[in-house]
Design an enzyme around this catalytic site. Structure first.
Site, PDB file in Angstrom:
ATOM      1  N   HIS A 150     -13.455 -33.187 -14.658  1.00 31.47           N
ATOM      2  CA  HIS A 150     -12.713 -33.197 -15.913  1.00 31.47           C
ATOM      3  C   HIS A 150     -11.588 -32.170 -15.918  1.00 31.47           C
ATOM      4  O   HIS A 150     -11.690 -31.122 -15.287  1.00 31.47           O
ATOM      5  CB  HIS A 150     -13.639 -32.860 -17.086  1.00 31.47           C
ATOM      6  CG  HIS A 150     -14.840 -33.733 -17.179  1.00 31.47           C
ATOM      7  ND1 HIS A 150     -16.077 -33.248 -17.539  1.00 31.47           N
ATOM      8  CD2 HIS A 150     -15.016 -35.061 -16.969  1.00 31.47           C
ATOM      9  CE1 HIS A 150     -16.959 -34.234 -17.548  1.00 31.47           C
ATOM     10  NE2 HIS A 150     -16.335 -35.347 -17.200  1.00 31.47           N
ATOM     11  N   LYS A 171     -10.823 -22.669 -16.861  1.00 26.15           N
ATOM     12  CA  LYS A 171     -12.246 -22.461 -17.140  1.00 26.15           C
ATOM     13  C   LYS A 171     -12.788 -21.327 -16.284  1.00 26.15           C
ATOM     14  O   LYS A 171     -12.364 -21.135 -15.145  1.00 26.15           O
ATOM     15  CB  LYS A 171     -13.052 -23.722 -16.812  1.00 26.15           C
ATOM     16  CG  LYS A 171     -12.728 -24.908 -17.681  1.00 26.15           C
ATOM     17  CD  LYS A 171     -13.554 -26.119 -17.284  1.00 26.15           C
ATOM     18  CE  LYS A 171     -13.232 -27.311 -18.155  1.00 26.15           C
ATOM     19  NZ  LYS A 171     -13.973 -28.516 -17.733  1.00 26.15           N
ATOM     20  N   TYR A 213     -19.549 -22.133 -19.715  1.00 25.52           N
ATOM     21  CA  TYR A 213     -18.173 -21.927 -19.285  1.00 25.52           C
ATOM     22  C   TYR A 213     -17.275 -21.600 -20.460  1.00 25.52           C
ATOM     23  O   TYR A 213     -17.427 -22.108 -21.555  1.00 25.52           O
ATOM     24  CB  TYR A 213     -17.640 -23.099 -18.468  1.00 25.52           C
ATOM     25  CG  TYR A 213     -17.593 -24.437 -19.172  1.00 25.52           C
ATOM     26  CD1 TYR A 213     -16.420 -24.892 -19.758  1.00 25.52           C
ATOM     27  CD2 TYR A 213     -18.715 -25.257 -19.216  1.00 25.52           C
ATOM     28  CE1 TYR A 213     -16.361 -26.128 -20.384  1.00 25.52           C
ATOM     29  CE2 TYR A 213     -18.667 -26.493 -19.835  1.00 25.52           C
ATOM     30  CZ  TYR A 213     -17.481 -26.924 -20.426  1.00 25.52           C
ATOM     31  OH  TYR A 213     -17.437 -28.139 -21.046  1.00 25.52           O
ATOM     32  N   ASP A 239     -17.721 -40.784 -16.102  1.00 24.86           N
ATOM     33  CA  ASP A 239     -17.473 -40.048 -14.861  1.00 24.86           C
ATOM     34  C   ASP A 239     -17.605 -40.948 -13.633  1.00 24.86           C
ATOM     35  O   ASP A 239     -16.913 -40.747 -12.639  1.00 24.86           O
ATOM     36  CB  ASP A 239     -18.414 -38.855 -14.744  1.00 24.86           C
ATOM     37  CG  ASP A 239     -18.066 -37.759 -15.741  1.00 24.86           C
ATOM     38  OD1 ASP A 239     -16.967 -37.801 -16.331  1.00 24.86           O
ATOM     39  OD2 ASP A 239     -18.906 -36.860 -15.942  1.00 24.86           O
TER      40      ASP A 239
END
Length: 192
Positions: A62, A72, A132, A168
């Site tokens: 992603h 991130k 995260y 995904d």
């Protein structure tokens, strides 16, 4: 903290420098000053957690595109994960390259994923949890993805995939990797 460059330009593996005493351990998980000293301009605005009960679960790949580009900083707070960053910046010297690192609750290691790099991970232990921090707020209209098994990247996941979302599993492949020319093949531009 100890910073190690990866083959993905701007992605870093960050190892803590824990202090141990009779109470246990203390370690810094983020420090703006130390990040800036390594040329990492990262100001977290959101924190997310993901829990995976079964090893082999894959989440990703992603990213968010402009105007809500997102970096991130990922760590594992329970169990173990194999964390991956893929460079999808069209003008990057490392475009299409990936790096992967094992993050565990025990080692405290983190992966910094720069803007315009896709992120994903696989749980390599049951009951694994990832935390995260992100530099942008979640913006569904800016979300994009890449296939976890795209031959253009050749990511070597440590385990067979036991669970993955339909989204995904079905992101388009990169152009020239099993697609017929002229059939609306995805290109680098979809990550701009």
């Amino acid at each position: 903290m100890h910073f190690t460059r990866t083959q993905v330009a701007g992605a870093w593996i960050i190892d803590p420098d824990p202090r141990h005493d009779e109470r246990g351990r203390f370690m810094r998980a983020w420090c703006g000053r130390e990040f800036e000293e390594h040329g990492i301009h990262f100001l977290p605005v959101q924190a997310n957690m993901q829990f995976n009960p079964c090893k082999g679960t894959v989440r990703g790949l992603h990213l968010q595109i402009a105007p809500t580009l997102e970096a991130k900083l990922v760590r594992c707070t329970r169990g173990a994960i194999f964390d991956v960053a893929v460079d999808l910046r069209p003008d990057s010297a490392s475009f299409g390259q990936w790096c992967g690192v094992e993050l565990t609750a025990e080692n405290g290691r983190m992966l910094y994923v720069p803007e315009q790099c896709a992120h994903g991970f696989q749980s390599i232990e049951d009951n694994s949890e990832a935390l995260y921090l992100t530099s942008a707020f979640y913006a569904p209209e800016s979300c994009r993805g890449a296939r976890f098994d795209d031959p253009a990247f050749g990511i070597q996941w440590p385990l067979p995939v036991s669970a993955i979302s339909e989204q995904d599993r079905n992101w388009p492949l990169m152009q020239g990797q099993g697609n017929t020319p002229g059939q609306n093949n995805p290109t680098k531009e979809r990550f701009l």
